[in-house]
Enzyme design. Structure first.
Site, PDB file in Angstrom:
ATOM      1  N   HIS A  27       9.493  15.485  33.613  1.00  0.00           N
ATOM      2  CA  HIS A  27       9.566  17.282  32.459  1.00  0.00           C
ATOM      3  C   HIS A  27       9.906  18.485  34.062  1.00  0.00           C
ATOM      4  CE1 HIS A  27       9.267  18.948  29.037  1.00  0.00           C
ATOM      5  NE2 HIS A  27       9.256  18.212  29.052  1.00  0.00           N
ATOM      6  N   HIS A  41       6.827   6.312  24.321  1.00  0.00           N
ATOM      7  CA  HIS A  41       5.971   6.844  24.856  1.00  0.00           C
ATOM      8  C   HIS A  41       4.322   6.336  25.114  1.00  0.00           C
ATOM      9  CE1 HIS A  41       7.868  10.451  24.859  1.00  0.00           C
ATOM     10  NE2 HIS A  41       9.227   9.689  24.903  1.00  0.00           N
ATOM     11  N   ASP A  56       8.709  10.425  33.056  1.00  0.00           N
ATOM     12  CA  ASP A  56       8.856  12.235  33.007  1.00  0.00           C
ATOM     13  C   ASP A  56       8.399  12.948  33.383  1.00  0.00           C
ATOM     14  OD1 ASP A  56      10.706  13.893  29.532  1.00  0.00           O
ATOM     15  OD2 ASP A  56      10.517  13.718  32.012  1.00  0.00           O
ATOM     16  N   TYR A  86       2.680  16.133  29.674  1.00  0.00           N
ATOM     17  CA  TYR A  86       3.178  16.569  30.511  1.00  0.00           C
ATOM     18  C   TYR A  86       2.023  17.314  32.165  1.00  0.00           C
ATOM     19  CZ  TYR A  86       7.264  15.225  28.025  1.00  0.00           C
ATOM     20  OH  TYR A  86       8.264  14.052  27.024  1.00  0.00           O
ATOM     21  N   HIS A 133      18.616  11.179  24.862  1.00  0.00           N
ATOM     22  CA  HIS A 133      17.026  12.551  24.516  1.00  0.00           C
ATOM     23  C   HIS A 133      16.879  11.758  23.185  1.00  0.00           C
ATOM     24  CE1 HIS A 133      14.905  15.713  23.906  1.00  0.00           C
ATOM     25  NE2 HIS A 133      14.601  14.928  24.418  1.00  0.00           N
ATOM     26  N   ARG A 168      20.746  11.622  30.397  1.00  0.00           N
ATOM     27  CA  ARG A 168      19.733  12.030  29.108  1.00  0.00           C
ATOM     28  C   ARG A 168      19.357  13.173  28.520  1.00  0.00           C
ATOM     29  NH1 ARG A 168      16.520  10.428  27.655  1.00  0.00           N
ATOM     30  NH2 ARG A 168      14.423  11.407  27.014  1.00  0.00           N
ATOM     31  N   ASP A 179      11.976  15.620  18.086  1.00  0.00           N
ATOM     32  CA  ASP A 179      12.484  17.090  18.068  1.00  0.00           C
ATOM     33  C   ASP A 179      14.531  17.020  17.574  1.00  0.00           C
ATOM     34  OD1 ASP A 179      11.200  16.957  20.558  1.00  0.00           O
ATOM     35  OD2 ASP A 179      12.695  18.520  20.941  1.00  0.00           O
ATOM     36  N   GLU A 225      15.846   6.203  24.699  1.00  0.00           N
ATOM     37  CA  GLU A 225      14.639   6.645  24.708  1.00  0.00           C
ATOM     38  C   GLU A 225      14.023   6.655  22.681  1.00  0.00           C
ATOM     39  OE1 GLU A 225      14.078  11.239  24.493  1.00  0.00           O
ATOM     40  OE2 GLU A 225      11.336  10.793  25.258  1.00  0.00           O
TER      41      GLU A 225
HETATM   42  C1  GCO Z   1      11.347  13.458  26.326  1.00  0.00           C
HETATM   43  C2  GCO Z   1      11.690  15.346  26.522  1.00  0.00           C
HETATM   44  C3  GCO Z   1      10.435  15.804  25.023  1.00  0.00           C
HETATM   45  C4  GCO Z   1      10.927  17.276  24.877  1.00  0.00           C
HETATM   46  C5  GCO Z   1      10.361  17.401  23.455  1.00  0.00           C
HETATM   47  C6  GCO Z   1      10.434  19.456  23.972  1.00  0.00           C
HETATM   48  O1  GCO Z   1      11.353  12.925  27.046  1.00  0.00           O
HETATM   49  O2  GCO Z   1      11.662  13.440  25.553  1.00  0.00           O
HETATM   50  O3  GCO Z   1      10.621  15.767  27.343  1.00  0.00           O
HETATM   51  O4  GCO Z   1       9.372  15.327  25.165  1.00  0.00           O
HETATM   52  O5  GCO Z   1       9.597  17.906  25.948  1.00  0.00           O
HETATM   53  O6  GCO Z   1      11.847  16.859  23.322  1.00  0.00           O
HETATM   54  O7  GCO Z   1      11.185  19.647  22.863  1.00  0.00           O
HETATM   55 MG    MG Z   2      12.062  14.562  28.844  1.00  0.00          MG
END
Ligand code: GCO
Ligand code: MG
Length: 416
Positions: A210, A126, A208, A157, A310, A281, A314, A337
């Site tokens: 989002h 990112h 993204d 975002y 994804h 994803r 987290d 990612e």
């Molecule tokens: C991504 C996701 C994350 C989420 C996050 C939420 O594309 O990696 O959108 O940025 O916002 O995992 O806790």
């Molecule tokens: Mg995302």
């Protein structure tokens, strides 16, 4: 005597300041245990309680070999099913059982999934910036360590800091994180126009959305980005609006990726069958672990849809390793990612802060980054281990989540 589950424990830890939850399953064979990721970072205490109160008693004494049977047993045990809390608990157990299976077989998991179809996993990171100059600097930084695919955003975002005033908001509007969708869309089109002028056509961009615009806005927005040839545009609608994907997909040439919020197979079945999504994803622990991910990938492969799991900050290194083992072995891998807290390959390159050291103190055997690709260890199972004493040094807080309190200028809530 069959190898049986002797204990199921959930380990909460936050070495990078983000709550992670790892399940450890110990067996009746000394020294044989498995690890799985159950990370729903905003609800780790709840998932931990579910595992320890309901899932562990269901599983103690059962045979570790029966991974698919135990997945189904957990899935239907509470009658109501398919949601992030239950799926994360199931994922922690499921990945741990796969880890044990690999250790019993003496093979890394990608071998059990059919062996390598590729030798390295291409990843994206990112890049961000408050303005185009900062963003381009960040992009060049990632290009300098070999990345060819880069996610570009300006100001994460979008939106204001939680609690700060939003220009043009309605009087007495609620506290929140405000975003002006039209302004975000205009700025993003300009951003990619400038990025192509300054960086040329070779670099591969992802972005993204989002889910922070309406489906009708998404239709126009995707089409307006067509000239800039993105590798994919992510989460242009929320899962609740997945039925819009077909119309949007037919109206633009920009590939669409979707699904980090999926928690139920019915959210992606039709999108795959209709080819209205190009990359799936999903967050592995939110769909229930390795077993459903392998099934999802195989189903998508029948329709020419690829994966891009994804992998945010987290998700624990245990979950990240599970992703890479799957990526190595499936035919329809698309891209991976590799984001997050100075994430693992970044730590590899630039261990410059205590976040880096803390993560490496708690977890060993993490996937490694090298020149645009990520690699897993060839150790049996997932190849990752956790130091429980070190994990205990990084306790989890459970604050109210603020960033998801996103609102439109008129004060109405908007999906984050
Ligand atoms: C991504 C996701 C994350 C989420 C996050 C939420 O594309 O990696 O959108 O940025 O916002 O995992 O806790
Ligand atoms: Mg995302």
């Amino acid at each position: 005597m069959a190898t049986q589950i002797r204990s199921v424990r959930a380990i909460e830890t936050a070495p990078g300041g983000i709550n992670l939850l790892v399940v450890k399953i110990e067996t009746n064979v000394d020294g044989l245990y498995g690890l799985g990721c159950a990370t729903f970072c905003y609800r780790t205490a709840t998932v931990k309680h579910l595992i320890e109160t309901y899932i562990a008693p269901l599983l103690i004494g059962r045979e570790v070999n029966r991974i698919s049977d135990l997945w189904q047993l957990m899935h239907q045990n509470a009658y109501w099913r398919s949601g992030p809390i239950e799926n994360n608990a199931i994922s922690g157990v499921n990945m741990a059982l796969w880890d044990i299976k690999g250790k019993m077989a003496g093979m890394p998991l990608y071998e059990l999934f059919g062996g390598k179809m590729r030798d390295g996993i291409p990843v994206y990171r990112h890049a961000d910036g408050r303005d185009i100059h900062e963003l381009i600097e960040d992009i060049k930084g990632y290009q300098s360590i070999g990345l060819k695919y880069i996610r570009c955003q300006m100001g994460a975002y979008g939106g204001t800091e939680y609690g700060t005033a939003c220009p043009g908001a309605a009087k007495n509007a609620n506290i929140g994180t405000y975003i002006d969708s039209n302004l975000y869309m205009r700025n993003t089109v300009k951003m990619f126009e400038e990025l192509r002028v300054q960086l040329g056509d070779e670099i591969e961009f992802v972005h993204d959305v989002h889910e922070r615009i309406s489906p009708a806005q998404a239709r126009e927005f995707c089409h307006s980005l067509d000239p800039y040839r993105l590798f994919f545009l992510e989460d242009v609608v929320s899962p609740e609006n997945v039925s819009w994907l077909r119309e949007i997909h037919n109206y633009c040439t920009t590939p669409l990726s979707h699904g980090e919020l999926y928690v139920n197979t019915n959210e992606w079945h039709n999108a795959v069958i209709e080819h209205s999504v190009d990359y799936l994803r999903s967050h592995l622990s939110d769909i229930g672990g390795i077993t459903p991910a392998l099934r999802m990938a195989a189903f998508a492969n029948q329709f020419g849809v690829q994966t891009c799991w994804h992998c945010p900050p987290d998700l624990s290194p245990v979950g990240a390793a599970a992703i890479i083992h799957i990526d190595l072995a499936i035919p329809n891998f698309g891209l991976q990612e590799w984001s997050g807290i100075k994430s693992y390959q970044f730590l590899q390159q630039n261990k410059t802060d205590d976040t880096a050291d803390a993560l490496y103190e708690v977890f060993t055997g993490m996937p490694e980054y090298d020149n645009g690709y990520v690699y897993v260890s060839d150790k049996p199972g997932l190849g990752v281990d956790i130091d429980e004493k070190a994990a205990a040094r990084y306790s989890c807080d459970h604050p109210v989540t603020l960033w998801t309190q996103t609102r439109n200028p008129d004060g109405s809530l908007q999906t984050p």
